[in-house]
Design a protein around this motif. Structure first.
Motif, PDB file in Angstrom:
ATOM      1  N   THR A  84    -101.716  53.761 -21.745  1.00 51.86           N
ATOM      2  CA  THR A  84    -100.972  54.894 -21.189  1.00 51.86           C
ATOM      3  C   THR A  84     -99.640  54.425 -20.628  1.00 51.86           C
ATOM      4  N   PRO A  85     -98.499  54.950 -21.149  1.00 47.59           N
ATOM      5  CA  PRO A  85     -97.207  54.517 -20.622  1.00 47.59           C
ATOM      6  C   PRO A  85     -97.016  54.959 -19.175  1.00 47.59           C
ATOM      7  N   ILE A  86     -96.377  54.134 -18.377  1.00 49.92           N
ATOM      8  CA  ILE A  86     -96.004  54.500 -17.014  1.00 49.92           C
ATOM      9  C   ILE A  86     -94.711  55.315 -17.115  1.00 49.92           C
ATOM     10  N   PRO A  87     -94.676  56.522 -16.552  1.00 46.39           N
ATOM     11  CA  PRO A  87     -93.539  57.436 -16.772  1.00 46.39           C
ATOM     12  C   PRO A  87     -92.170  56.811 -16.502  1.00 46.39           C
ATOM     13  N   ALA A  88     -92.065  55.971 -15.487  1.00 44.82           N
ATOM     14  CA  ALA A  88     -90.761  55.393 -15.128  1.00 44.82           C
ATOM     15  C   ALA A  88     -90.208  54.470 -16.204  1.00 44.82           C
ATOM     16  N   HIS A 126     -92.467  52.314 -29.828  1.00 48.43           N
ATOM     17  CA  HIS A 126     -93.043  53.659 -29.809  1.00 48.43           C
ATOM     18  C   HIS A 126     -93.175  54.179 -28.373  1.00 48.43           C
ATOM     19  N   LEU A 127     -93.659  53.313 -27.473  1.00 51.41           N
ATOM     20  CA  LEU A 127     -93.900  53.731 -26.084  1.00 51.41           C
ATOM     21  C   LEU A 127     -92.612  54.002 -25.320  1.00 51.41           C
ATOM     22  N   LEU A 128     -91.590  53.163 -25.564  1.00 47.19           N
ATOM     23  CA  LEU A 128     -90.381  53.217 -24.735  1.00 47.19           C
ATOM     24  C   LEU A 128     -89.255  54.009 -25.379  1.00 47.19           C
ATOM     25  N   GLY A 129     -89.376  54.310 -26.681  1.00 49.62           N
ATOM     26  CA  GLY A 129     -88.348  55.109 -27.340  1.00 49.62           C
ATOM     27  C   GLY A 129     -87.066  54.351 -27.621  1.00 49.62           C
ATOM     28  N   VAL A 130     -87.126  53.019 -27.646  1.00 49.63           N
ATOM     29  CA  VAL A 130     -85.961  52.199 -27.998  1.00 49.63           C
ATOM     30  C   VAL A 130     -86.407  51.138 -29.006  1.00 49.63           C
ATOM     31  N   PRO A 131     -85.507  50.745 -29.921  1.00 52.68           N
ATOM     32  CA  PRO A 131     -85.908  49.753 -30.933  1.00 52.68           C
ATOM     33  C   PRO A 131     -86.047  48.354 -30.335  1.00 52.68           C
ATOM     34  N   ILE A 132     -87.205  47.748 -30.539  1.00 51.75           N
ATOM     35  CA  ILE A 132     -87.494  46.415 -30.001  1.00 51.75           C
ATOM     36  C   ILE A 132     -87.922  45.516 -31.160  1.00 51.75           C
ATOM     37  N   SER A 133     -87.329  44.323 -31.229  1.00 52.37           N
ATOM     38  CA  SER A 133     -87.657  43.389 -32.306  1.00 52.37           C
ATOM     39  C   SER A 133     -88.712  42.401 -31.832  1.00 52.37           C
ATOM     40  N   GLN A 134     -89.356  41.761 -32.801  1.00 53.19           N
ATOM     41  CA  GLN A 134     -90.398  40.787 -32.434  1.00 53.19           C
ATOM     42  C   GLN A 134     -89.807  39.580 -31.702  1.00 53.19           C
TER      43      GLN A 134
END
Length: 355
Positions: free
Chosen positions: A18-22, A61-69
């Motif tokens: 569950t993502p933390i809203p902040a 997916h959780l944060l809505g920003v592109p993250i690379s490995q």
């Protein structure tokens, strides 16, 4: 920027799944309209049950920003530097796609506990369902990626490998000491998921293994290396990833301060271990590592560290690993904030950074 972020994941960005809203709000402040990060960011997790790419996809997916490995550091990531073990047969323990993880890190001959059990069915007395032909195999080291599912099987077979110098199925030889190398990732005694109280972590499994080994042999189980937060090795590797990001973006200013959001300062091991891996990282450039504790994880702001630790049982306040020195000064964070969004605001303010 002359600073970078090291973000914990569990209890800082998510609780379980569950993502933390902040978290989403915080990360909108860290990227430009094209989705590029404005400062170098590395996600440091003690999880070890998946590949970096899968964790990067989950975080994107959780944060809505592109993250690379390349921005993700699993507890096992520093094993890439232990190249002298990569060509040898290693026994691996944990969960998830262990062979894929081990091979991605550079290990050429990983063997799982399940495969060992199939080769030596008489060693695991809990499950006699499968009895293939017994094959002879030899193991040169043991890698503990994380807590396994069947603790009794893993504890039994790892002890077998250690007490037979890598020839499970042979009689125990207590004089074989020190035992073959053991490398362990993630020493967390507890971790936070959706439950109201913390859950057993890999550190709890390691406590069991250490105590069983000592009960049988009278000697301490030794680790070739311990990695994962809060080990010095992990933070050195994380800084290496931060420097790499800055170089790729052609940011000329050296990174001088790292902000560990959700984490404590790095701790040093009591025993000297082989530090040949340090050559892989080049010299560290950051002058400071500041810890910013958030109140959404294991931390409870209502518990205090006693002023005089000699008058207390240290285990009541220090849940770290046996081989790490207890230092109240390192347990105390530099800053305490309500959540990760407040942490980002604080760091921008401290650094006078206007995105």
């Amino acid at each position: 920027p002359s600073f970078g972020f090291l973000f914990d994941i569990d209890g800082v960005l998510v609780r379980g799944k569950t993502p933390i809203p902040a978290a989403k709000t915080a990360f909108q402040k860290l990227v430009n309209p094209q989705g590029q990060f404005l400062v170098p960011v590395v996600f440091v997790t003690n999880a070890g049950n998946c590949l970096r790419q899968k964790k990067a996809d989950q975080l994107s997916h959780l944060l809505g920003v592109p993250i690379s490995q390349d921005q993700v550091m699993m507890s096992h990531s520093p094993l890439r530097m232990f190249k002298r073990f990569h060509e040898k047969c290693v026994l691996v323990s944990g969960q998830g796609p262990l062979l894929d993880i081990a091979q991605d890190l550079g290990f050429c001959q990983p063997i799982t506990i399940e495969t060992l059990r199939e080769k030596h069915p008489l060693l695991d007395v809990v499950d006699h369902d499968r009895r293939p032909n017994v094959l002879v195999s030899v193991y040169f080291s043991v890698v503990l990626f994380g807590e396994p599912v069947r603790w009794e099987t893993n504890l039994q077979l790892i002890i077998d490998v250690l007490l037979t110098s890598g020839y499970p199925g042979n009689p125990y030889h207590h004089e074989n000491y020190p035992h073959i190398p053991v490398l362990a990732c993630n020493m967390d005694l507890m971790w936070v998921a959706e439950a109201q109280s913390p859950r057993f972590g890999h550190g709890t499994f390691m406590v069991c293994l250490e105590n069983i080994y000592k009960k049988i042999t009278g000697k301490d189980l030794k680790y070739e290396a311990l990695m994962g937060k809060p080990s010095k090795l992990t933070y050195q590797y994380a800084e290496y990833l931060i420097r790499t990001q800055a170089a790729e973006r052609q940011w000329k200013q050296p990174i001088q301060t790292l902000y560990a959001v959700g984490g404590s300062a790095a701790l040093s091991q009591d025993d000297e271990i082989d530090n040949s891996w340090e050559n892989e990282l080049a010299s560290a450039a950051a002058a400071h590592c500041r810890s910013v504790l958030v109140c959404t994880g294991v931390y409870n702001p209502h518990t205090e560290v006693p002023l005089d630790t000699r008058k207390s049982i240290t285990e009541t306040v220090f849940h770290g690993h046996r081989d790490f020195r207890f230092d109240p000064g390192l347990v105390e964070p530099d800053h305490i904030v309500p959540d990760v969004d407040a942490a980002v605001d604080l760091v921008f303010q401290l650094e006078n950074f206007a995105p």
